[in-house]
Design a protein around this motif. Structure first.
Motif, PDB file in Angstrom:
ATOM      1  N   ASP A 331       0.854  -1.224  -0.037  1.00 46.64           N
ATOM      2  CA  ASP A 331      -0.023   0.152  -0.033  1.00 46.64           C
ATOM      3  C   ASP A 331       0.957   1.425  -0.101  1.00 46.64           C
ATOM      4  O   ASP A 331       2.086   1.196   0.497  1.00 46.64           O
ATOM      5  CB  ASP A 331      -1.116   0.026   1.119  1.00 46.64           C
ATOM      6  CG  ASP A 331      -2.236   0.729   1.141  1.00 46.64           C
ATOM      7  OD1 ASP A 331      -3.184   0.199   0.828  1.00 46.64           O
ATOM      8  OD2 ASP A 331      -2.143   2.272   0.889  1.00 46.64           O
ATOM      9  N   TYR A 451     -12.778   8.040 -13.382  1.00 45.72           N
ATOM     10  CA  TYR A 451     -12.556   6.748 -12.900  1.00 45.72           C
ATOM     11  C   TYR A 451     -13.257   5.682 -13.843  1.00 45.72           C
ATOM     12  O   TYR A 451     -12.677   4.475 -14.238  1.00 45.72           O
ATOM     13  CB  TYR A 451     -13.499   6.922 -11.585  1.00 45.72           C
ATOM     14  CG  TYR A 451     -13.673   5.549 -10.686  1.00 45.72           C
ATOM     15  CD1 TYR A 451     -12.672   5.266  -9.795  1.00 45.72           C
ATOM     16  CD2 TYR A 451     -14.794   4.734 -10.969  1.00 45.72           C
ATOM     17  CE1 TYR A 451     -12.696   4.158  -9.116  1.00 45.72           C
ATOM     18  CE2 TYR A 451     -14.956   3.712 -10.006  1.00 45.72           C
ATOM     19  CZ  TYR A 451     -13.923   3.341  -9.257  1.00 45.72           C
ATOM     20  OH  TYR A 451     -13.927   2.301  -8.452  1.00 45.72           O
ATOM     21  N   THR A 486     -16.888   0.790   2.069  1.00 42.84           N
ATOM     22  CA  THR A 486     -15.283   1.108   2.210  1.00 42.84           C
ATOM     23  C   THR A 486     -15.100   2.729   2.462  1.00 42.84           C
ATOM     24  O   THR A 486     -15.973   3.334   2.355  1.00 42.84           O
ATOM     25  CB  THR A 486     -14.222   0.486   0.974  1.00 42.84           C
ATOM     26  OG1 THR A 486     -14.426   1.499   0.020  1.00 42.84           O
ATOM     27  CG2 THR A 486     -14.684  -1.023   0.699  1.00 42.84           C
TER      28      THR A 486
END
Ligand SMILES: NC(=O)c1ccc[n+]([C@@H]2O[C@H](COP(=O)([O-])OP(=O)(O)OC[C@H]3O[C@@H](n4cnc5c(N)ncnc54)[C@H](O)[C@@H]3O)[C@@H](O)[C@H]2O)c1
Length: 572
Positions: A331, A451, A486
């Protein structure tokens, strides 16, 4: 070469290497001869006493007078006769195709099994164990195996197979080998392929279908090499057969049925490493993983997940670990990656590593992949999951919004696929790449132009790559979730939408779809090698509609509303 008598048949036996070294017996299949192992034998003879023989009815060995004398009793009798003649108390048996079937059968026979120091099975299951799988396996798996076993029924027909061997079959067999990148039957005196093919039909007629004999296997070290493109043995059958072995090692090799001819170096190395270990040597990383792999699930696999510090990535890393995989949690946020890897180590007692990388940065990704491969080996599964969202109208997006979105969401995936895909292909044991796209890949909207563009590109990239890497035994799956609860909305950039952040964060939380469910889909996609996996209600409806009526999808795109709209375009 020497001739060894076994009943009324004389067997041609070939020896190489130092008789003081551990004995490795390479047993060929149908319609081959001992020469199918030429390259592998040449690679093993410096370290082992390599023994081969032509089975009855093949090559330089004689054929029994009675066609019924091709049953397992006789075949196992031949094996015993060869071991006796060479004075071998113990042998490491390596069998391919019918040679492997004989090895499995030998495991079930008290008169010979104590003489097997180890057994390596390539491209041929145990008949007793396969019969059990056919009776009790999952219906879909059994059906798939039946399709691949079509020739067994054909070989048991009267007359027809004989006619085929006398006409087209020799050319068909040679073409099948060539298709796999293997040279057909090596230099054989005259053309005995037809004769051997005709003789060997008795193997199918005398031993099939696998009798309802005891499928249990004694505690002999057993290595199964699964060729990913084997046209005759499905992975499900390999796995089911392996379950009978108390101590097994499960390897994969990206090759067809004749892996020992198309990839002799890899096969020889697997055999050598296994035999040395069975002789008391230490197990290298490949062998340790092969052992864990045999325990099922994702045991023994190395899995890399990007964006593992949060949301879907975190849930995916945890799910793989829960099924036994070692996990690399990567990450851009190193604290988050470290925290997830520590949680995994604590919760599942599994090795996990937390690593920092910006997937958008080509140099960092090169260093990252190089370090992972050097320190932990080539991954078996890579999940390119890291992603960001920029929401808002196209006319509110800046060049930087576009650049960052494409850098992370598209280029991050390209880097991951390039670097790890190349390493997987080079290793030649197959693998799997999962690219996390989105419902946005096929559902246009006014909300997410950059996106959606990046995700559509990821989906197309995955489809192209799937076609290219299939030949290497590497699967590629695209995961397309709808809305998942999330932190992505909280982490997103909002181009021009005052009040959009709270609206999006609240909406995503209210959707109540947990990332753990996406992770379960990802594991299943790898297990089943699924191409495109729409996830959750809106993901599935969107996917179906995009195929049935793209026009309707475009209509829906117009309806998607920007929160706080009817205000002039502007930044944040
Ligand atoms: N949440 C959803 O509704 C949803 C729906 C469909 C698809 N997705 C996709 O799922 C993936 C994961 O999203 P999420 O919902 O878990 O989001 P998230 O924000 O919870 O997690 C994303 C993680 O990626 C990391 N990351 C961001 N940029 C990175 C970079 N350049 N390099 C390395 N790591 C980076 C972040 O630090 C974070 O830990 C994304 O690709 C996203 O587009 C999410």
């Amino acid at each position: 070469m020497r001739m060894v008598e076994s009943g009324d048949v004389r067997l041609a036996v070939f020896e190489e290497g130092d008789p003081a070294d551990p004995a490795v017996l390479l047993l060929h299949g149908y319609p081959d001869t001992h020469r199918v192992w030429d390259e592998v034998a040449a690679l093993l003879r410096d370290r082992f006493h390599v023994v081969r023989y032509d089975v009855r009815g093949a090559g330089a060995s004689g054929a029994p007078a009675n066609r019924r004398d091709y049953g397992f009793d006789r075949l196992i009798g031949d094996l015993g006769a060869v071991l006796d003649a060479l004075g071998l108390a113990k042998v490491h048996l390596v069998g391919h195709d019918w040679g492997s079937l004989q090895g499995w059968e030998a495991l079930g026979r008290p008169e010979i099994r104590d003489r097997l120091a180890s057994f390596t099975s390539l491209g041929g299951p145990g008949l007793r164990q396969a019969a059990d799988f056919m009776r009790r396996g999952r219906r879909r798996d059994v059906a798939a195996q039946r399709i691949r076993s079509w020739y067994i029924g054909a070989f048991r027909l009267p007359v027809l197979p004989e006619a085929a061997w006398r006409s087209v079959l020799p050319a068909v067999v040679s073409a099948a080998l060539r298709r796999e990148g293997a040279t057909p039957r090596p230099g054989h005196p005259a053309d005995t392929l037809t004769r051997d093919g005709l003789n060997g039909l008795a193997l199918y007629r005398g031993n099939m279908p696998g009798a309802a004999l005891d499928p249990r296997v004694p505690d002999v070290p057993l290595q199964i090499i699964e060729a990913t493109r084997d046209a005759y043995v499905t992975p499900a059958l390999s796995a089911a057969v392996a379950e009978w072995a108390p101590r097994s090692w499960h390897r994969r090799i990206a090759a067809g049925h004749w892996a020992h001819r198309s990839r002799p170096e890899a096969v020889a190395e697997m055999v050598a490493e296994f035999v040395e270990h069975a002789e008391g040597g230490p197990a290298g990383r490949g062998l340790r993983r092969a052992r864990a792999r045999a325990r099922g699930g994702f045991g023994g696999r190395l899995v890399v997940v990007t964006g593992a510090g949060s949301g879907i990535g975190r849930a995916t890393a945890r799910a793989f670990a829960a099924h036994g995989a070692e996990v690399v949690c990567a990450d851009i946020d190193i604290d988050a990656a470290k925290q997830v890897s520590e949680e995994i180590a604590k919760d599942f007692r599994i090795t996990a590593y937390g690593v920092r990388v910006d997937v958008a940065n080509a140099n960092q990704m090169e260093d990252f992949s190089r370090n992972i491969i050097a320190e932990y080996g080539v991954p078996d599964v890579v999940v390119n999951n890291a992603g960001i969202a920029v929401a808002g109208a196209f006319l509110d997006h800046t060049v930087d919004d576009w650049r960052r979105t494409l850098d992370v969401n598209l280029w991050g995936v390209v880097h991951g696929c390039r670097l790890f895909g190349a390493a997987m292909a080079e290793r030649g044991e197959g693998g799997h790449i999962v690219n996390v796209a989105s419902l946005a890949a096929f559902a246009p909207s006014r909300l997410l132009p950059a996106y959606s563009t990046s995700k559509a590109a990821v989906k197309m990239l995955s489809d192209c790559l799937r076609a290219e890497l299939a030949g290497h035994g590497i699967g590629v799956s695209t995961i397309c979730p709808g809305f998942v609860s999330t932190d992505i909305a909280g982490n997103a950039t909002y181009a021009g939408g005052t009040g959009m952040r709270e609206w999006a964060v609240r909406g995503l939380a209210r959707r109540g779809y947990p990332p753990e469910r996406v992770a379960a889909h990802i594991l299943r996609a790898v297990h089943r090698n699924q191409a495109v996996v729409p996830v959750n209600f809106e993901g599935k409806i969107g996917y179906a509609l995009s195929r049935i009526s793209p026009g309707a999808m475009r209509g829906l795109a117009r309806l998607s509303k920007l929160a706080g709209k009817d205000r002039p375009y502007g930044r944040r």
